[in-house]
Motif scaffolding. Sequence first.
Motif, PDB file in Angstrom:
ATOM      1  N   GLY A  97       0.816  -1.202   0.000  1.00 17.79           N
ATOM      2  CA  GLY A  97       0.000   0.000   0.000  1.00 17.79           C
ATOM      3  C   GLY A  97       0.854   1.259   0.000  1.00 17.79           C
ATOM      4  O   GLY A  97       2.082   1.196   0.129  1.00 17.79           O
ATOM      5  N   ARG A  98       0.197   2.393  -0.131  1.00 20.77           N
ATOM      6  CA  ARG A  98       0.893   3.677  -0.195  1.00 20.77           C
ATOM      7  C   ARG A  98       0.158   4.710   0.659  1.00 20.77           C
ATOM      8  O   ARG A  98      -1.081   4.724   0.708  1.00 20.77           O
ATOM      9  CB  ARG A  98       0.948   4.151  -1.654  1.00 20.77           C
ATOM     10  CG  ARG A  98       1.610   5.504  -1.873  1.00 20.77           C
ATOM     11  CD  ARG A  98       1.735   5.787  -3.369  1.00 20.77           C
ATOM     12  NE  ARG A  98       0.425   5.838  -4.017  1.00 20.77           N
ATOM     13  CZ  ARG A  98      -0.321   6.940  -4.124  1.00 20.77           C
ATOM     14  NH1 ARG A  98       0.115   8.082  -3.607  1.00 20.77           N
ATOM     15  NH2 ARG A  98      -1.483   6.900  -4.731  1.00 20.77           N
ATOM     16  N   VAL A  99       0.930   5.547   1.328  1.00 20.63           N
ATOM     17  CA  VAL A  99       0.351   6.661   2.083  1.00 20.63           C
ATOM     18  C   VAL A  99       0.036   7.768   1.079  1.00 20.63           C
ATOM     19  O   VAL A  99       0.937   8.312   0.437  1.00 20.63           O
ATOM     20  CB  VAL A  99       1.326   7.171   3.163  1.00 20.63           C
ATOM     21  CG1 VAL A  99       0.725   8.382   3.884  1.00 20.63           C
ATOM     22  CG2 VAL A  99       1.643   6.059   4.157  1.00 20.63           C
ATOM     23  N   VAL A 100      -1.233   8.087   0.939  1.00 21.61           N
ATOM     24  CA  VAL A 100      -1.662   9.087  -0.045  1.00 21.61           C
ATOM     25  C   VAL A 100      -1.486  10.497   0.488  1.00 21.61           C
ATOM     26  O   VAL A 100      -0.985  11.391  -0.206  1.00 21.61           O
ATOM     27  CB  VAL A 100      -3.138   8.861  -0.441  1.00 21.61           C
ATOM     28  CG1 VAL A 100      -3.609   9.939  -1.412  1.00 21.61           C
ATOM     29  CG2 VAL A 100      -3.320   7.480  -1.053  1.00 21.61           C
ATOM     30  N   LEU A 116      -4.836   6.423   2.992  1.00 20.70           N
ATOM     31  CA  LEU A 116      -4.086   5.262   2.531  1.00 20.70           C
ATOM     32  C   LEU A 116      -4.781   4.614   1.342  1.00 20.70           C
ATOM     33  O   LEU A 116      -5.990   4.750   1.167  1.00 20.70           O
ATOM     34  CB  LEU A 116      -3.957   4.221   3.649  1.00 20.70           C
ATOM     35  CG  LEU A 116      -3.442   4.693   5.015  1.00 20.70           C
ATOM     36  CD1 LEU A 116      -3.607   3.575   6.043  1.00 20.70           C
ATOM     37  CD2 LEU A 116      -1.986   5.114   4.903  1.00 20.70           C
ATOM     38  N   ALA A 117      -4.017   3.868   0.535  1.00 21.60           N
ATOM     39  CA  ALA A 117      -4.584   3.114  -0.581  1.00 21.60           C
ATOM     40  C   ALA A 117      -3.716   1.888  -0.822  1.00 21.60           C
ATOM     41  O   ALA A 117      -2.501   1.920  -0.596  1.00 21.60           O
ATOM     42  CB  ALA A 117      -4.660   3.968  -1.841  1.00 21.60           C
ATOM     43  N   LEU A 118      -4.336   0.807  -1.293  1.00 22.15           N
ATOM     44  CA  LEU A 118      -3.585  -0.391  -1.666  1.00 22.15           C
ATOM     45  C   LEU A 118      -3.149  -0.265  -3.124  1.00 22.15           C
ATOM     46  O   LEU A 118      -3.875   0.298  -3.953  1.00 22.15           O
ATOM     47  CB  LEU A 118      -4.437  -1.639  -1.483  1.00 22.15           C
ATOM     48  CG  LEU A 118      -4.913  -1.937  -0.060  1.00 22.15           C
ATOM     49  CD1 LEU A 118      -5.689  -3.247  -0.019  1.00 22.15           C
ATOM     50  CD2 LEU A 118      -3.745  -1.976   0.922  1.00 22.15           C
ATOM     51  N   THR A 119      -1.962  -0.790  -3.433  1.00 25.71           N
ATOM     52  CA  THR A 119      -1.407  -0.649  -4.783  1.00 25.71           C
ATOM     53  C   THR A 119      -1.160  -1.977  -5.489  1.00 25.71           C
ATOM     54  O   THR A 119      -1.120  -2.021  -6.719  1.00 25.71           O
ATOM     55  CB  THR A 119      -0.090   0.137  -4.733  1.00 25.71           C
ATOM     56  OG1 THR A 119       0.816  -0.520  -3.827  1.00 25.71           O
ATOM     57  CG2 THR A 119      -0.336   1.563  -4.246  1.00 25.71           C
ATOM     58  N   SER A 120      -0.972  -3.070  -4.742  1.00 28.82           N
ATOM     59  CA  SER A 120      -0.711  -4.361  -5.395  1.00 28.82           C
ATOM     60  C   SER A 120      -0.977  -5.504  -4.431  1.00 28.82           C
ATOM     61  O   SER A 120      -1.010  -5.318  -3.206  1.00 28.82           O
ATOM     62  CB  SER A 120       0.729  -4.439  -5.910  1.00 28.82           C
ATOM     63  OG  SER A 120       1.645  -4.354  -4.846  1.00 28.82           O
TER      64      SER A 120
END
Length: 211
Positions: A97-100, A116-120
């Motif tokens: 995930g990535r901190v948006v 936050l969002a998931l990326t893979s």
Amino acid sequence: MKRLIGVTLIAFTLGVTACTSANTADKEEVADLLELKQDPKQDSKITVPSGTSLRVVLQQGVGTDASAPGSQFAAVLADPIVVDGKTVLEKGSAVSGRVVDVKKSGRVKGRATLSLALTSVLHEGKYVPIETQTYVGVAKDNKKRDAAMIGGGAGVGALIGAIAGGGKGAATGAAIGGGGGTGAVLATRGDDLHYPPESRLKFVLSKEVEL
């Protein structure tokens, strides 16, 4: 002589037939091999639809006190992902995930928020890109604490004022004390938001993904 020629013709015919059969068998074997070389997963891919919930367990902490926009975090699926009765992602599958965005709380108003969002997600040894709706966490409200600080300052000021000059002094002291309490609130930021390791968060796919 005629018998010899006849035997030769029969042998030749049998040889041609055997070669033809062998060639046919070879062609069939090659066709079978080509079918095996084709990726069977291309026909068995499953689409995970948008709107699917992904519950994850954080493997490392994130928070407004330590995380920065763009930083990565690791997690694992808390539950399997099932589509049409088939499990396409096992419980415990690795997720990135990535901190948006990170917003600190204000000194007077505004609570801390962490986006936050998931990326893979790891699927069959490869990370597959995914897109999710942004998860936004909000720090708890500290208005009660602020009110207590302001009220506490007023109470102490009133006590000091009463000792110094009676009733009038108490009223003056309360005003001064209240001002002191407000100053403490202005000088102190609100609570940070922090999710330690093993925290469980829920994300939602914003775009379908093929696995």
